[in-house]
Design a protein around this motif. Structure first.
Motif, PDB file in Angstrom:
ATOM      1  N   LEU A  73       0.826  -1.207   0.000  1.00 59.00           N
ATOM      2  CA  LEU A  73       0.000   0.000   0.000  1.00 59.00           C
ATOM      3  C   LEU A  73       0.860   1.258   0.000  1.00 59.00           C
ATOM      4  N   LYS A  74       0.270   2.327  -0.533  1.00 55.32           N
ATOM      5  CA  LYS A  74       0.938   3.623  -0.558  1.00 55.32           C
ATOM      6  C   LYS A  74       0.116   4.634   0.228  1.00 55.32           C
ATOM      7  N   LEU A  75       0.749   5.762   0.502  1.00 59.76           N
ATOM      8  CA  LEU A  75       0.134   6.792   1.332  1.00 59.76           C
ATOM      9  C   LEU A  75      -0.945   7.541   0.557  1.00 59.76           C
ATOM     10  N   PHE A  76      -1.989   7.911   1.272  1.00 53.84           N
ATOM     11  CA  PHE A  76      -3.051   8.765   0.749  1.00 53.84           C
ATOM     12  C   PHE A  76      -2.439  10.070   0.212  1.00 53.84           C
ATOM     13  N   PRO A  77      -2.979  10.682  -0.864  1.00 52.05           N
ATOM     14  CA  PRO A  77      -4.234  10.360  -1.523  1.00 52.05           C
ATOM     15  C   PRO A  77      -4.141   9.398  -2.705  1.00 52.05           C
ATOM     16  N   ARG A  78      -2.951   8.948  -3.074  1.00 55.66           N
ATOM     17  CA  ARG A  78      -2.857   7.923  -4.133  1.00 55.66           C
ATOM     18  C   ARG A  78      -2.496   6.605  -3.477  1.00 55.66           C
ATOM     19  N   GLY A  79      -3.281   6.237  -2.487  1.00 56.29           N
ATOM     20  CA  GLY A  79      -3.069   5.015  -1.739  1.00 56.29           C
ATOM     21  C   GLY A  79      -3.998   4.996  -0.540  1.00 56.29           C
ATOM     22  N   ALA A  80      -4.133   3.831   0.072  1.00 56.94           N
ATOM     23  CA  ALA A  80      -5.109   3.654   1.143  1.00 56.94           C
ATOM     24  C   ALA A  80      -4.545   3.886   2.541  1.00 56.94           C
ATOM     25  N   LEU A  81      -3.245   4.220   2.645  1.00 58.24           N
ATOM     26  CA  LEU A  81      -2.644   4.407   3.968  1.00 58.24           C
ATOM     27  C   LEU A  81      -2.952   5.795   4.532  1.00 58.24           C
ATOM     28  N   ARG A  82      -3.494   5.833   5.740  1.00 62.98           N
ATOM     29  CA  ARG A  82      -3.687   7.106   6.440  1.00 62.98           C
ATOM     30  C   ARG A  82      -2.344   7.671   6.895  1.00 62.98           C
ATOM     31  N   GLU A  83      -1.463   6.801   7.332  1.00 60.69           N
ATOM     32  CA  GLU A  83      -0.088   7.177   7.685  1.00 60.69           C
ATOM     33  C   GLU A  83       0.812   5.983   7.408  1.00 60.69           C
ATOM     34  N   THR A  84       2.104   6.202   7.417  1.00 63.91           N
ATOM     35  CA  THR A  84       3.041   5.151   7.040  1.00 63.91           C
ATOM     36  C   THR A  84       3.108   4.077   8.135  1.00 63.91           C
ATOM     37  N   PRO A  85       3.550   2.857   7.777  1.00 63.21           N
ATOM     38  CA  PRO A  85       3.666   1.789   8.779  1.00 63.21           C
ATOM     39  C   PRO A  85       4.620   2.097   9.928  1.00 63.21           C
ATOM     40  N   ALA A  86       5.444   3.126   9.786  1.00 63.43           N
ATOM     41  CA  ALA A  86       6.322   3.531  10.888  1.00 63.43           C
ATOM     42  C   ALA A  86       5.516   3.916  12.124  1.00 63.43           C
ATOM     43  N   ALA A  87       4.239   4.257  11.938  1.00 59.27           N
ATOM     44  CA  ALA A  87       3.371   4.607  13.070  1.00 59.27           C
ATOM     45  C   ALA A  87       3.132   3.425  14.000  1.00 59.27           C
ATOM     46  N   LEU A  88       3.424   2.204  13.539  1.00 58.05           N
ATOM     47  CA  LEU A  88       3.273   1.027  14.396  1.00 58.05           C
ATOM     48  C   LEU A  88       4.211   1.083  15.603  1.00 58.05           C
ATOM     49  N   ALA A  89       5.179   1.961  15.565  1.00 61.46           N
ATOM     50  CA  ALA A  89       6.096   2.107  16.707  1.00 61.46           C
ATOM     51  C   ALA A  89       5.358   2.544  17.968  1.00 61.46           C
ATOM     52  N   ARG A  90       4.220   3.216  17.818  1.00 61.48           N
ATOM     53  CA  ARG A  90       3.475   3.671  18.997  1.00 61.48           C
ATOM     54  C   ARG A  90       2.304   2.751  19.353  1.00 61.48           C
ATOM     55  N   ALA A  91       2.158   1.624  18.640  1.00 60.52           N
ATOM     56  CA  ALA A  91       1.078   0.671  18.920  1.00 60.52           C
ATOM     57  C   ALA A  91       1.472  -0.259  20.056  1.00 60.52           C
ATOM     58  N   HIS A  92       0.459  -0.753  20.772  1.00 55.34           N
ATOM     59  CA  HIS A  92       0.685  -1.727  21.843  1.00 55.34           C
ATOM     60  C   HIS A  92       0.466  -3.162  21.371  1.00 55.34           C
ATOM     61  N   ALA A  93      -0.252  -3.324  20.260  1.00 55.95           N
ATOM     62  CA  ALA A  93      -0.458  -4.656  19.682  1.00 55.95           C
ATOM     63  C   ALA A  93      -0.993  -4.496  18.271  1.00 55.95           C
ATOM     64  N   ALA A  94      -0.704  -5.486  17.426  1.00 60.76           N
ATOM     65  CA  ALA A  94      -1.266  -5.554  16.081  1.00 60.76           C
ATOM     66  C   ALA A  94      -2.229  -6.737  16.039  1.00 60.76           C
ATOM     67  N   LEU A  95      -3.391  -6.512  15.448  1.00 64.64           N
ATOM     68  CA  LEU A  95      -4.397  -7.557  15.326  1.00 64.64           C
ATOM     69  C   LEU A  95      -4.685  -7.780  13.850  1.00 64.64           C
ATOM     70  N   PHE A  96      -4.149  -8.885  13.307  1.00 61.86           N
ATOM     71  CA  PHE A  96      -4.431  -9.238  11.921  1.00 61.86           C
ATOM     72  C   PHE A  96      -5.831  -9.853  11.851  1.00 61.86           C
ATOM     73  N   THR A  97      -6.663  -9.313  10.971  1.00 63.09           N
ATOM     74  CA  THR A  97      -8.028  -9.812  10.817  1.00 63.09           C
ATOM     75  C   THR A  97      -8.151 -10.643   9.544  1.00 63.09           C
ATOM     76  N   ARG A  98      -9.246 -11.416   9.488  1.00 63.59           N
ATOM     77  CA  ARG A  98      -9.531 -12.297   8.340  1.00 63.59           C
ATOM     78  C   ARG A  98      -8.391 -13.300   8.119  1.00 63.59           C
ATOM     79  N   VAL A  99      -7.945 -13.911   9.194  1.00 63.92           N
ATOM     80  CA  VAL A  99      -6.835 -14.878   9.135  1.00 63.92           C
ATOM     81  C   VAL A  99      -7.389 -16.291   9.286  1.00 63.92           C
ATOM     82  N   ASP A 100      -6.997 -17.180   8.407  1.00 62.04           N
ATOM     83  CA  ASP A 100      -7.353 -18.587   8.536  1.00 62.04           C
ATOM     84  C   ASP A 100      -6.188 -19.390   9.117  1.00 62.04           C
ATOM     85  N   GLU A 101      -4.989 -19.152   8.596  1.00 63.83           N
ATOM     86  CA  GLU A 101      -3.807 -19.855   9.070  1.00 63.83           C
ATOM     87  C   GLU A 101      -2.675 -18.838   9.259  1.00 63.83           C
TER      88      GLU A 101
END
Length: 364
Positions: A186-214
């Motif tokens: 994915l790329k950053l808005f407005p020519r992409g669906a990212l609100r902000e870059t993945p570097a923002a995950l540095a301030r997250a406490h957990a990541a929850l992957f959804t729609r996962v089978d395996e």
């Protein structure tokens, strides 16, 4: 092709689309600069961050819709309530038809108090799915949070979609990531669906992957996000289609045999319609056709007429949609055609995953 399609990264086809896509790409550095200035104003204290007098947990994401926040919020709320916490949910009420600056109480501990038009489809779905849990909608999340505390005295407020909302302080940030839409593509808005870059995950406490089978199938995605936060706890959420419920009162739910033998037409107005079509196709074996409507679609007369024509044109036995769409269709004056909706169940995958996730919700 719509502008929304170009924003989501689809390849332009005609000359006009190529020009629009180029303009969106050219605007990306300005959006990024504005984002950085906005963050800096809060980090330096030039704009005030407001703190609520209770624990605040944010269920957010990095993308423009479709990451599975609503089922994840329902799951997190149920876990906290089962633990014995008093929980309230706070949302901005995105794309509600009837907007007001004052907080709207969608539900209290006893009943629903607002319509989908007044609250927005997702807050209304949260309220209906979580009886006994107050849901409040307000564009000013701090004002809404103070109203929740005044009325309901919660131990914990869950902020629905607020990872980029710097004005309100949070104690815990959970970032929902759609496993079917890898962040590295994915790329950053407005020519992409990212609100902000993945570097923002540095301030997250957990990541929850959804729609996962395996989980092992998305090991590369996990490795990618860990490049931004090496110690980030990662969880996996599976969606199971539980019941197939009729929109008309008194009608019987569809059985597994009905889904395998009857012709079904699928439609929805959500951010990632392909995810619903893919999940529904695992249960409904004979798909007569599909219709992807805009996210947060308003089911007006023209839209209902289109659904009625699709039902007749494809000789379908049933129309099948999502529960998010169903909450709006119930009051839309739908023609007398058989419409059903799937109700989702969610499951955290992995040994002790539920206990570990609850611990982060309570202590992170």
């Amino acid at each position: 092709m719509s502008i929304a399609d170009l924003i989501n990264g689809q390849k332009p086809e005609g000359v006009e689309e190529i020009v629009v896509a180029a303009m969106l790409s050219a605007a990306r550095p300005f959006y990024f600069a504005g984002l950085q200035i906005h963050k800096t104003l809060y980090r330096k204290g030039w704009k005030k961050i407001h703190k609520l007098p209770c624990r605040v947990i944010c269920m957010g994401n990095l993308t423009l819709g479709g990451s599975g926040k609503t089922p994840a919020t329902i799951m997190a709320t149920q876990m906290l309530c089962d633990f014995g916490a008093r929980v309230a949910i706070l949302s901005r009420g995105y794309k509600r038809a009837k907007k007001t600056k004052e907080p709207v109480i969608v539900s209290d501990e006893n009943r629903l108090l607002a319509s989908p038009a007044e609250s927005g489809d997702e807050p209304f779905l949260l309220a209906r799915s979580l009886p006994g849990t107050p849901v409040i909608v307000c564009a000013d999340r701090y004002q809404g949070g103070m109203e929740a505390i005044k009325r309901f005295k919660p131990d914990i407020i869950i902020l629905d979609d607020g990872f980029q909302h710097w004005r309100l302080a949070r104690d815990c940030d959970i970032v929902c990531i759609d496993s079917c839409q890898p962040l590295k593509n994915l790329k950053l808005f407005p020519r992409g669906a990212l609100r902000e870059t993945p570097a923002a995950l540095a301030r997250a406490h957990a990541a929850l992957f959804t729609r996962v089978d395996e989980p092992q199938k998305i090991a590369e995605q996990v490795q990618y996000i860990r490049s931004f936060n090496r110690t980030l706890p990662v969880f996996y959420l599976r969606y199971n289609l539980n019941e197939c419920i009729p929109l008309s009162k008194g009608a019987a739910p569809l059985s597994a045999q009905d889904l395998e033998t009857k012709q079904v037409f699928l439609f929805c107005g959500i951010a990632r319609p392909e995810s619903f079509f893919r999940l529904a196709a695992q249960h409904a074996r004979r798909i007569a056709g599909t219709l992807a409507l805009p996210d947060h679609v308003h089911y007006d007369k023209d839209c209902l007429r289109e659904l009625s024509h699709a039902f007749s044109r494809t000789n379908a036995d049933y129309l099948l949609t999502t529960e998010k769409d169903a909450v709006k269709l119930e009051s839309a004056g739908l023609p007398r055609i058989p419409v059903y909706y799937f109700r989702l169940n969610t499951q955290l995958l992995g040994e002790n995953a539920s206990d570990e996730f609850l611990k982060i919700l309570l202590e992170a």
